[in-house]
Design a protein around this motif. Sequence first.
Motif, PDB file in Angstrom:
ATOM      1  N   GLU A 242      31.406 -36.583  13.571  1.00 37.87           N
ATOM      2  CA  GLU A 242      31.020 -37.019  12.406  1.00 37.87           C
ATOM      3  C   GLU A 242      29.936 -35.769  11.773  1.00 37.87           C
ATOM      4  N   ILE A 243      29.838 -35.379  10.670  1.00 32.68           N
ATOM      5  CA  ILE A 243      29.283 -34.416  10.370  1.00 32.68           C
ATOM      6  C   ILE A 243      28.512 -35.001   9.044  1.00 32.68           C
ATOM      7  N   LYS A 244      27.369 -35.363   8.923  1.00 30.29           N
ATOM      8  CA  LYS A 244      26.619 -35.433   7.187  1.00 30.29           C
ATOM      9  C   LYS A 244      26.333 -35.275   6.615  1.00 30.29           C
ATOM     10  N   VAL A 245      26.839 -35.175   5.108  1.00 30.22           N
ATOM     11  CA  VAL A 245      26.739 -34.401   4.127  1.00 30.22           C
ATOM     12  C   VAL A 245      25.554 -34.444   3.676  1.00 30.22           C
ATOM     13  N   LYS A 246      25.164 -33.343   3.052  1.00 32.10           N
ATOM     14  CA  LYS A 246      23.183 -33.291   2.670  1.00 32.10           C
ATOM     15  C   LYS A 246      23.783 -33.674   1.219  1.00 32.10           C
ATOM     16  N   ASN A 247      24.406 -33.118   0.707  1.00 33.82           N
ATOM     17  CA  ASN A 247      24.387 -32.689  -1.354  1.00 33.82           C
ATOM     18  C   ASN A 247      26.016 -32.898  -1.440  1.00 33.82           C
ATOM     19  N   ALA A 248      26.110 -33.710  -1.491  1.00 34.57           N
ATOM     20  CA  ALA A 248      27.481 -34.657  -1.409  1.00 34.57           C
ATOM     21  C   ALA A 248      27.296 -35.187  -3.220  1.00 34.57           C
ATOM     22  N   THR A 249      28.476 -35.020  -3.820  1.00 33.78           N
ATOM     23  CA  THR A 249      28.259 -36.010  -4.937  1.00 33.78           C
ATOM     24  C   THR A 249      29.538 -36.910  -5.875  1.00 33.78           C
ATOM     25  N   LYS A 250      29.045 -37.759  -6.930  1.00 27.68           N
ATOM     26  CA  LYS A 250      30.131 -38.078  -7.330  1.00 27.68           C
ATOM     27  C   LYS A 250      31.398 -38.579  -7.217  1.00 27.68           C
ATOM     28  N   ASP A 251      31.940 -36.437  -7.201  1.00 27.33           N
ATOM     29  CA  ASP A 251      33.574 -36.691  -7.098  1.00 27.33           C
ATOM     30  C   ASP A 251      33.358 -37.528  -5.667  1.00 27.33           C
ATOM     31  N   PHE A 252      32.779 -37.060  -4.612  1.00 27.26           N
ATOM     32  CA  PHE A 252      33.302 -37.829  -2.898  1.00 27.26           C
ATOM     33  C   PHE A 252      33.837 -39.232  -3.491  1.00 27.26           C
ATOM     34  N   ALA A 253      34.975 -39.422  -2.673  1.00 26.01           N
ATOM     35  CA  ALA A 253      36.134 -40.800  -2.464  1.00 26.01           C
ATOM     36  C   ALA A 253      36.399 -40.566  -0.382  1.00 26.01           C
ATOM     37  N   VAL A 254      36.658 -42.317  -0.431  1.00 20.60           N
ATOM     38  CA  VAL A 254      36.611 -42.542   0.816  1.00 20.60           C
ATOM     39  C   VAL A 254      38.039 -41.705   1.053  1.00 20.60           C
ATOM     40  N   GLY A 255      38.795 -40.837   2.120  1.00 22.27           N
ATOM     41  CA  GLY A 255      40.273 -40.788   2.055  1.00 22.27           C
ATOM     42  C   GLY A 255      40.439 -39.063   2.000  1.00 22.27           C
ATOM     43  N   MET A 256      39.244 -38.447   1.407  1.00 22.03           N
ATOM     44  CA  MET A 256      39.413 -37.423   0.714  1.00 22.03           C
ATOM     45  C   MET A 256      39.327 -36.408   2.003  1.00 22.03           C
ATOM     46  N   PHE A 257      40.174 -35.279   1.732  1.00 21.51           N
ATOM     47  CA  PHE A 257      40.034 -34.361   2.514  1.00 21.51           C
ATOM     48  C   PHE A 257      39.631 -32.954   2.787  1.00 21.51           C
ATOM     49  N   GLY A 258      39.000 -32.605   3.510  1.00 15.29           N
ATOM     50  CA  GLY A 258      38.110 -31.777   3.874  1.00 15.29           C
ATOM     51  C   GLY A 258      37.964 -30.667   5.072  1.00 15.29           C
ATOM     52  N   LYS A 259      37.338 -29.827   4.392  1.00 10.59           N
ATOM     53  CA  LYS A 259      37.622 -28.369   5.331  1.00 10.59           C
ATOM     54  C   LYS A 259      35.889 -27.799   5.776  1.00 10.59           C
ATOM     55  N   VAL A 260      35.992 -28.366   7.484  1.00 10.68           N
ATOM     56  CA  VAL A 260      34.774 -28.134   7.763  1.00 10.68           C
ATOM     57  C   VAL A 260      35.047 -27.067   9.088  1.00 10.68           C
ATOM     58  N   THR A 261      33.696 -26.309   8.751  1.00  6.33           N
ATOM     59  CA  THR A 261      33.018 -24.759   9.291  1.00  6.33           C
ATOM     60  C   THR A 261      31.668 -24.963  10.197  1.00  6.33           C
TER      61      THR A 261
END
Length: 342
Positions: A242-261
Amino acid sequence: MRIPNLLLVVPIIAVLSCTDAKKTAETNEVIPVKIINLKTSKSNENVIATGFISTENENKLAFKIGGVVDRIFVKEGQSFTKGQLLATLKLTEIDAQVSQAKLGYEKSKRDYARVYNLYKDSVSTLEQLQNSKTVLEIAEKTLEQATFNKKYAYILASSSGFVTKKIANEGEIIQGGFPVLAINENTDQKNWIVKIGVSESDWSLITEGNSCKIEVNGKLYSGTVSLKSRAIDSGSGTFQIEIKVKNATKDFAVGMFGKVTIDVARNKSTNIIPYNAVIEANGKNAYVFVPTSDSTVKKIPIEIESFNEKEVIVAKGLEGISSIITANSPFLNEQSKIKIIK
């Protein structure tokens, strides 16, 4: 008659002698080769994976007691705030249970007072007094239970968040503990996470606290590894991170796809060699020749990490090796004699 036989034997001996001479010449042939000194590259190693956006706390809200669902005040996808009323049960039956428990308690209280006075006048026995007191205590606990249950005929939000699924509907009869709403808690955009699955080898490199870069819909965000699962997921065959996002915005929604490095913060040394030094490549496995002296060679296996247009990056196999052979490697074996040329 012996002369013809002798004539046959002589050519055979001559042929065998020529063959042995050829083999000796091949064995003793000196093959010119070129060598290069190995180049070492050091870089921070990254783990790259993809996953889905969620929040830290995913809950299913339910009533403690069973009954008929009276009202559900939120819809799927709707946000709510801490303390907001989300759903209620019909209170007719619940209020009746509270009233009944209250009447039972008041009666037991009067009965106990009467038996106590009779006991003081030596009319009632000690056993009767004790039994009356026990009945009073049971009635008191029954009233406490009924009053407590009534409090849980309402579902109140314990924190801010949003509804991901409405499981029950108004008018349904449900059992106590049956989920009514599935929610994700999210306070001030601080609870967004990315869930990814990684292989066993990548899992061993990752530690909680590693910094990360997250790409969502072409936008970059920063984060850290907040949870490293200690058990494999039987469904996917991967280890969950699990990656905790520090600077998330209101554009986020559950189920969206993300690429993590993930920067695993480890300096990794790799050797870089030219293509013409590699022989018998098969997937990530290959071989190279290294000089063991000015005239002898040794064939060693290597593991390829990656390659580009000009060079091959070697992950394993060249530890302790300072130089390798480049020119004429396909013509060598471990019995070959070489001559190193500049």
